[in-house]
Design an enzyme around this catalytic site. Structure first.
Site, PDB file in Angstrom:
ATOM      1  N   LYS A  53     -37.942 -14.492 -36.122  1.00  0.00           N
ATOM      2  CA  LYS A  53     -36.838 -14.617 -37.086  1.00  0.00           C
ATOM      3  C   LYS A  53     -35.541 -14.955 -36.355  1.00  0.00           C
ATOM      4  CE  LYS A  53     -38.993 -11.623 -40.510  1.00  0.00           C
ATOM      5  NZ  LYS A  53     -39.224 -10.272 -41.040  1.00  0.00           N
ATOM      6  N   GLN A  97     -37.065  -4.371 -41.050  1.00  0.00           N
ATOM      7  CA  GLN A  97     -38.460  -4.767 -40.822  1.00  0.00           C
ATOM      8  C   GLN A  97     -39.393  -3.607 -41.204  1.00  0.00           C
ATOM      9  OE1 GLN A  97     -39.357  -7.887 -39.941  1.00  0.00           O
ATOM     10  NE2 GLN A  97     -41.506  -7.335 -40.053  1.00  0.00           N
ATOM     11  N   ASP A 120     -34.390  -9.802 -48.462  1.00  0.00           N
ATOM     12  CA  ASP A 120     -35.825  -9.608 -48.703  1.00  0.00           C
ATOM     13  C   ASP A 120     -36.122  -9.477 -50.204  1.00  0.00           C
ATOM     14  OD1 ASP A 120     -37.664  -9.563 -46.566  1.00  0.00           O
ATOM     15  OD2 ASP A 120     -36.954  -7.610 -45.873  1.00  0.00           O
TER      16      ASP A 120
HETATM   17  N1  GUN Z   1     -43.159  -6.688 -42.977  1.00  0.00           N
HETATM   18  C1  GUN Z   1     -44.116  -7.566 -43.344  1.00  0.00           C
HETATM   19  N2  GUN Z   1     -43.588  -8.521 -44.167  1.00  0.00           N
HETATM   20  C2  GUN Z   1     -42.277  -8.233 -44.280  1.00  0.00           C
HETATM   21  C3  GUN Z   1     -41.205  -8.849 -44.998  1.00  0.00           C
HETATM   22  O1  GUN Z   1     -41.354  -9.879 -45.682  1.00  0.00           O
HETATM   23  N3  GUN Z   1     -40.005  -8.248 -44.882  1.00  0.00           N
HETATM   24  C4  GUN Z   1     -39.816  -7.127 -44.145  1.00  0.00           C
HETATM   25  N4  GUN Z   1     -38.592  -6.593 -44.102  1.00  0.00           N
HETATM   26  N5  GUN Z   1     -40.783  -6.523 -43.481  1.00  0.00           N
HETATM   27  C5  GUN Z   1     -42.007  -7.084 -43.554  1.00  0.00           C
END
Ligand code: GUN
Length: 291
Positions: A53, A97, A120
């Protein structure tokens, strides 16, 4: 039947090119979109996702910062960090995350994020907005799937879409987004009896259940669109999806591979949401009624 492979990497590249232009427009106004990522503990997969990311942000012109906490961190430390980020005008998006360590209350953490920075789309307010057709941020993975369908000119309206998986991150928002576009939606889970009875009737089949190669040709209607959201690591270290690619190609009309399908789209949509958040901040757009 010849199966068309949906190339997520290629679509992701073209979407990023379009949004890079929007980031450049903000730059001309002296604004650099900013994303803060919070990671707690030492989950190896999460560390890789966060690294990817950060790299993607820098490539498109987004400022990013990572706040890492040890597994033993206290929930209040993380809440304090979120509060500081909520008040920081240079940060337009905040992402925690997942998964968090077991002693954390996911809901408390996620609902501490300012609604207009919840890129998100996991805050309860944003979930409610999505369900009622007032989307503020589309959750990144299902958003990526919708873009993959659109860019292949796959019509959703009136089609029977079957979503296998009921997670808050993928399955549930996916179903809502398809419903909003006029699909007739069935949601299945690991508890569903006779899964293939449902999958076989799908015009569009989206699989996000976390079971390697669960879906085989016999479970797919000839010509159906099959999108594989699963990312499973096998004992030999290789990645595979929830769909048995070899088996299903030749039966499906369209098929997304793993890797190179939904994966590149998820990060791309996070970049889009962050740029969108910065555009709204710049324009003074108010997204929530709760303040
Ligand atoms: N863990 C797995 N997929 C995601 C996601 O799309 N966002 C976040 N914050 N954590 C994740």
């Amino acid at each position: 039947m010849s199966t068309q492979i949906i190339d997520g990497k290629k679509i992701a590249e073209s979407v990023r090119l379009e949004w890079r232009v929007r980031a450049e427009k903000l730059a001309q106004l002296g604004i650099k979109p900013g994303l803060a990522v919070i990671i707690v503990g030492d989950n190896a997969a999460s560390a890789i996702y966060v690294r990817n990311k950060v790299k993607a942000c820098s490539d498109i012109g987004i400022y990013s910062e990572v706040h890492s906490f040890p597994e033993t961190a206290n929930q209040n430390e993380v809440l304090t960090c979120i509060q500081t980020l909520n008040n920081n005008p240079h940060i337009h998006g905040i992402l925690v995350q997942l998964p968090l360590p077991a002693h954390f209350e996911n809901n408390r953490i996620i609902t501490a994020i300012a609604i207009e920075k919840d890129v998100d789309g996991f805050h309860f307010y944003n979930v409610g907005a999505l369900v009622t057709g007032n989307t503020i941020f589309s959750p990144c993975t299902p958003y990526g799937v919708m873009v993959m369908l659109q860019r292949n000119l796959i019509n959703v309206e009136g089609q029977h879409a079957v979503v296998v998986g009921r997670s808050n991150i993928v399955g549930k928002p996916m179903a809502m987004m398809l419903l909003e576009q006029g699909a007739t939606v069935t949601i299945c889970s690991s508890k569903t009896r006779d899964l293939s009875q449902f999958t076989r009737s799908a015009d569009i089949l989206i699989v996000a259940i976390g079971k390697p190669r669960l879906i085989t040709a016999e479970m797919v209607k000839p010509g159906a669109v099959v999108i594989d959201v699963g990312i499973n690591r096998l004992a030999d270290g290789k990645l595979c999806g929830d769909v048995d690619f070899e088996s299903v190609s030749g039966t499906a009309g369209y098929l997304s591979p793993v890797p190179g399908g939904v994966g590149p789209m998820t990060i791309t949509m996070l970049l889009c949401n962050t740029i969108l958040a910065a555009e709204r901040a710049q324009a003074g757009v108010r997204v929530s009624y709760s303040k």
